[in-house]
Design an enzyme around this catalytic site. Structure first.
Site, PDB file in Angstrom:
ATOM      1  N   GLU A 246       0.950  -0.546  -4.954  1.00  0.00           N
ATOM      2  CA  GLU A 246      -0.710   0.481  -5.113  1.00  0.00           C
ATOM      3  C   GLU A 246       0.445   1.623  -5.874  1.00  0.00           C
ATOM      4  O   GLU A 246       1.575   3.100  -5.078  1.00  0.00           O
ATOM      5  CB  GLU A 246      -1.057   0.582  -4.014  1.00  0.00           C
TER       6      GLU A 246
ATOM      7  N   ASP B  49       0.922  -1.134   0.533  1.00  0.00           N
ATOM      8  CA  ASP B  49       0.109  -0.056   0.293  1.00  0.00           C
ATOM      9  C   ASP B  49       0.611   1.154  -0.070  1.00  0.00           C
ATOM     10  O   ASP B  49       2.169   0.911   0.471  1.00  0.00           O
ATOM     11  CB  ASP B  49      -1.115  -0.255   0.499  1.00  0.00           C
TER      12      ASP B  49
END
Length: 694
Positions: A404, A349
């Site tokens: 990401e 993330d």
């Protein structure tokens, strides 16, 4: 002279980075930045060498959890170790010593480390029994007495209405034993993005057990071969969606025990499904009493001191990635999830925030390569990501890592040996934004086919992408899922099969299927769907918080809607299942990029070929086309293998699936052959050449 020096710099870079020549062959525009790749790779190699010299190699270095934290020894004694460079003193306390804060002091070692050994008690099997509460006491240099949870704690839980989490010594007598081996790495990745807590239709936090028994069979039935589990690393604030981590080594206790999470992963493996962890190493919660912040009484320790250690937008702390012990902590954290819980890889993330000193805030990445190199890049963080990928793929060559990253940094998904970041995939984050933009800002007849195709195909050659029409981001409160953008309030009243199609529901159901199929077929080398969105889950996602009176009404997934034969949700569910099953059979995600033969603006038709299948989309809201000529590279007989207009998908049954289409040697749109086909309005078709083997 300038030419000579740049040639010399290029030669030096090629000498230092083993496979840089391959990267520059793939993308010659990266040649001016060869010294950047050289510097990054040399720093990566230097760090790896230092780990080898000082720690006996990355294999040992990444097993920090075997010594740090609190461990019950074979003799029943207790071995404890912490890194607290800013502490004046470190102590262990808990139920085991009547919460006396200073009776068990740690001994100070070099490099800010502290250790403690408590010998076994006579007649007792262990000093600290399983399930017993513990705390670390830190005396700071300013004289404060601080109660902390070990950064290496493996289980923390919150009792009743308590604000803070308690650290529980987790050492069960009968730990879970895995029964199934990890599945092989799939050629095509079809990801079901999942959150355990919201996986029930009831207004409560669902459990690992519930997910294992009720959701895993659905995922398998829908044809997904990978689960991406969100919000597993412990986070004190449920409404953070799992992105404000407080305990990095602890599986969230709000869903159950560590052993129950292991059973979930093991059961998924028994179904041939791999499981990825949504790992958050981009930042950490600001909590100090039950988080990493101010662990040793200073604002540094695991983080940068001062402004560099704070993320203003996220209100969280930022890791000091060049710190030796931070590297040990984060790399060991990855290994812990791989080995203790048998996860098959990670979705990292917030990678954009890690890569740039400005965290990508206020920066539009236009594709100018200068934005990806130079002083604005946080190379400490980039080196950490290279080490993380190197470790993960060395330990488990079949493991998968996904970045990401919204910036599109070149070579992020190229091998480390080429000077790249080493990720397997990146998320194609522009695709969901494009669909939302079209639905919000344009009438159907004004959709630009060329722009849709450009967005779906605009990716770096040989750097794999995960395509998705929507993820959890689009479902969050303040935004709406695609189904809700399409059908909005009518979803409450007009989804019954007993009521006639309204124009809104008809349009919504047809476009929902078309958007998903074109994204699946054209947008990447993997596909992702957020749980429930496959059947057009109504409303949005909102976790209990003060602003909604702590309501769970929107923090759930209403899977029962798709089980109700009288509701139209079943049609979207059926289509999603058959789309995935067809991909499993023909493998278009693992095939080379599609050849797009048509993107006709007036007709609103897109046609492309991939994996020897012919995909045809008619986005026109009202026009159907008889004998529409579509180009193909293949001679022979074609039949329909997927038709969004079929009855089982809530379509209008305008096509006869027994029809055979014959391509002729008639060049069309750059293809040597072509065929004539009937394409109804708002329909997606896949045709298969039946002369080819299945």
């Amino acid at each position: 002279a300038a030419t000579d020096s740049s040639e010399a710099a290029l030669a030096a870079a090629l000498a230092d980075v083993p496979e840089l020549a391959r990267l520059l062959e793939i993308d010659p525009y990266l040649k001016p930045f060869a010294p950047d790749f050289q510097r990054r790779y040399k720093q990566f190699s230097k760090t790896l060498s230092k780990i080898g010299e000082n720690e006996g190699g990355i294999d040992r270095f990444s097993k920090g959890y075997e010594s740090f934290g609190v461990h019950t020894c074979a003799d029943g004694g207790l071995y404890c170790k912490e890194w607290a460079p800013g502490a004046e003193g470190v102590f262990l306390t808990g139920v085991f010593n009547g919460w006396n804060p200073f009776s068990y002091p740690y001994k100070k070692l070099d490099f800010g480390k502290w250790e403690l050994y408590i010998p076994p008690k006579q007649g007792a099997s262990t000093v600290v029994p399983h399930g017993s509460k513990l705390k670390i006491v830190i005396t700071s240099k300013s004289g404060e007495i601080l109660y902390r949870i070990s950064p290496w704690a493996k289980y923390v839980t919150r009792e009743g209405s308590n604000v803070n989490y308690d650290w529980i010594h987790w050492n069960p007598e009968h730990p879970y034993k895995f029964k199934h081996s990890r599945p092989k790495k799939p050629k095509s990745l079809r990801i079901y993005e999942s959150h355990v807590g919201i996986s029930s239709h009831e207004g409560k936090v669902a459990s690992y057990k519930h997910f294992t028994c009720n959701v895993l069979p659905r995922i398998k039935g829908l044809g997904y071969n990978c689960i991406q589990l969100m919000a597993i690393m412990e986070h004190a604030y449920y409404a953070s969606f799992g992105y404000q981590i407080t305990s990095f080594f602890a599986a969230s206790s709000r869903y159950g025990t560590p052993e129950e999470l292991k059973e979930l992963v093991d059961t998924a493996h028994s179904m041939g499904i791999i499981v990825l962890l949504d790992v958050v190493h981009s930042h950490a919660s600001k909590n100090s009493e039950d988080g990493l912040n101010m662990f040793d009484g200073t604002d540094s320790c695991y983080f940068h001191s001062g402004p560099r250690g704070n993320h203003d937008l996220w209100d969280s702390r930022l890791f000091a990635y060049s710190s030796w012990e931070v590297l040990r902590f984060l790399l060991s954290n990855l290994r812990w999830w791989l080995e203790e819980y048998t996860f098959d890889g990670f979705r990292f993330d917030g990678v954009t925030s890690m890569l740039y000193h400005n965290h990508g805030m206020g920066q539009a990445f236009s594709g100018d390569y200068h934005a990806y190199f130079g002083l604005q890049v946080d190379e400490d963080a980039l080196i950490y990501l290279m080490l993380a990928n190197h470790l993960t793929h060395t330990l488990y060559p079949d493991s998968i890592t996904i970045a990401e990253d919204v910036s599109g940094m070149p070579a992020l998904c190229s091998p480390v040996s080429q000077g790249g970041g080493g990720f397997d995939y990146r998320l194609a984050m522009a695709i969901p934004d494009k669909w939302i933009q079209l639905l919000k800002e344009f009438k159907d007849e004004d959709w630009n086919m060329g722009n849709i195709v450009y967005t779906l195909t605009n990716r770096r050659y040989l750097e794999k992408c995960i395509a998705y029409a929507e993820s959890h981001d689009q479902a969050l409160v303040g935004d709406k899922s695609l189904a809700f953008w399409l059908m909005d309030a009518e979803m409450y009243t007009n989804m019954s099969v007993l009521a006639p199609f309204t124009p809104v529901i008809d349009r919504g159901i047809q476009l929902h299927k078309m958007i998903r199929l074109i994204t699946h077929g054209l947008g990447g080398e993997g596909y992702l769907n957020f749980m429930g969105n496959e059947f057009g889950h109504p409303e949005w996602l909102d976790f209990p918080r003060k602003g909604n009176n702590e309501s769970y009404h929107y923090a759930r997934r209403q899977f029962h809607l798709t089980d109700d034969d009288l509701l139209r949700y079943k049609f979207l569910n059926n289509f999603d299942r058959d789309m995935n099953k067809l991909e499993e059979r023909y493998g278009w995600l693992s095939a080379p990029q599609a050849f797009v033969s048509e993107k006709h603006e007036a007709n609103k038709v897109i046609a492309f070929e991939r994996a020897d299948l012919l995909f045809i989309f008619n986005f026109h809201p009202s026009k159907s086309y008889t004998d529409y000529r579509v180009g193909t590279a293949l001679p022979g007989k074609f039949k329909i293998v997927l038709d969004s207009d079929a009855a089982e998908y809530g379509g209008h049954q305008r096509l006869d699936h027994n029809t055979e289409f014959f391509s002729e040697a008639f060049e069309h749109n750059g293809r040597s052959y072509s065929l004539l086909v009937y394409i109804p309005s708002r329909v997606a078709l896949i045709l298969k050449n039946v002369d080819l083997p299945n």
